[in-house]
Design an enzyme around this catalytic site. Structure first.
Site, PDB file in Angstrom:
ATOM      1  N   ARG A 193       0.801  -1.222   0.000  1.00  0.00           N
ATOM      2  CA  ARG A 193       0.000   0.000   0.000  1.00  0.00           C
ATOM      3  C   ARG A 193       0.837   1.278   0.000  1.00  0.00           C
ATOM      4  O   ARG A 193       0.374   2.324  -0.446  1.00  0.00           O
ATOM      5  CB  ARG A 193      -0.946   0.000   1.200  1.00  0.00           C
ATOM      6  CG  ARG A 193      -2.027  -1.064   1.101  1.00  0.00           C
ATOM      7  CD  ARG A 193      -3.146  -0.851   2.075  1.00  0.00           C
ATOM      8  NE  ARG A 193      -4.182  -1.862   1.929  1.00  0.00           N
ATOM      9  CZ  ARG A 193      -5.300  -1.888   2.626  1.00  0.00           C
ATOM     10  NH1 ARG A 193      -5.533  -0.955   3.535  1.00  0.00           N
ATOM     11  NH2 ARG A 193      -6.194  -2.843   2.440  1.00  0.00           N
ATOM     12  N   ASP A 223     -15.150  10.081   9.103  1.00  0.00           N
ATOM     13  CA  ASP A 223     -14.149   9.102   8.703  1.00  0.00           C
ATOM     14  C   ASP A 223     -12.772   9.705   8.910  1.00  0.00           C
ATOM     15  O   ASP A 223     -12.617  10.935   8.913  1.00  0.00           O
ATOM     16  CB  ASP A 223     -14.332   8.683   7.237  1.00  0.00           C
ATOM     17  CG  ASP A 223     -13.652   7.360   6.936  1.00  0.00           C
ATOM     18  OD1 ASP A 223     -14.330   6.310   7.021  1.00  0.00           O
ATOM     19  OD2 ASP A 223     -12.441   7.351   6.643  1.00  0.00           O
TER      20      ASP A 223
END
Length: 275
Positions: free
Chosen positions: A37, A143
């Site tokens: 990632r 979030d």
């Protein structure tokens, strides 16, 4: 250029940094996931190793790169109306919830990702509450990732993202639009007005911001599985404090509040009510 390899020592540094600043607990077996990632980002920055990237993170006092890291590490798998049984439960208890709250309803989607969950909530309420707009309803959607919040704020979704939606919902609550010559759908403004989107870290965030707020329903699904037990316990205690009397907590189907029986009573699979 050779493929970047995340050394164990570098992973340990990033592992501790991510836990401290984002709250996600990465097991040692996650080393390859972190490598996959972050490799592209390390290259984009012109850095030659993950160790240099760690130094870059520590030196970034403004926290800009931390935001980027949060987006890369967070898993943002979501869809409209996930976990159908929870929606069936909410439908069967909606009238009693509204009677208890006297028509004033406050809901928190605590890890809203790209927005499908809070918009599902808004559509659900609009569909099942007669004269929906006459009620005092607000949905807070938060979030940790600014990247996914940008999508949520736009309210625009690809055809693929909307495939799980019943056709009647698409016709009733979305308008077709084209984005870069791709067919998409945009959520109606009537529903967007019910939702407030904010960036918030469930682990390191300032809960003082919620001092005067009380929620009747909190959705926090498929998030706690990324936290260690002490962090999970602290988060659940915070949810309990922030819920109104007899308020509901919805968690993911793979999660459970096995150590919290005195504070919550199970009402259905992955659904708990404040005692």
């Amino acid at each position: 250029m050779e493929r970047l390899v995340l050394k164990r020592k570098e992973f340990t540094l990033l592992q501790a940094f991510i836990y401290q600043h984002i709250g996600i607990s990465l097991g040692d077996h996650k080393i390859y996931l972190v490598q996959a990632r972050l490799a592209k980002r390390v290259t984009q920055l012109g850095l030659e190793s993950f160790g240099e990237y760690y130094d870059y993170l520590v030196a970034d006092k403004r926290g800009v790169e931390l935001e980027y890291l949060s987006s890369l590490i967070s898993t943002n798998v979501t869809s409209f109306f996930r976990e159908q049984k929870q929606w069936e439960f909410l439908k069967s208890h909606l009238s009693s919830i509204l009677a208890h709250t006297k028509g004033r309803l406050r809901i928190w989607s605590a890890a809203c990702s790209t927005g499908e969950e809070p918009y599902s909530l808004a559509m659900f309420l609009a569909e099942h509450i007669p004269n929906f707009t006459q009620y005092d309803i607000k949905i807070l959607a938060t979030d940790v990732s600014p990247k996914v919040l940008k999508t949520a704020l736009s309210g625009i979704y690809t055809h693929k993202a909307c495939m799980s939606l019943d056709e009647k919902y698409l016709r009733k609550y979305f308008s077709p639009v084209r984005v870069e010559n791709e067919a998409c759908y945009r959520i109606n403004d009537m529903l967007k007005k019910q939702i407030i989107f904010r960036e918030f870290n469930l682990v390191t965030g300032n809960y003082g911001l919620f001092a005067q707020k009380e929620f009747d329903i909190i959705f926090c699904r498929n998030v706690m599985i990324y936290f260690d037990k002490p962090t999970q316990s602290t988060l659940v205690e915070r949810f309990h404090t922030m819920l109104s009397k007899e308020g509901y907590l919805f968690i993911g189907s793979s999660e459970a509040l096995t150590d919290m029986k005195r504070e919550f009573k199970p009402r259905s699979a992955s659904i708990y009510q404040k005692v």
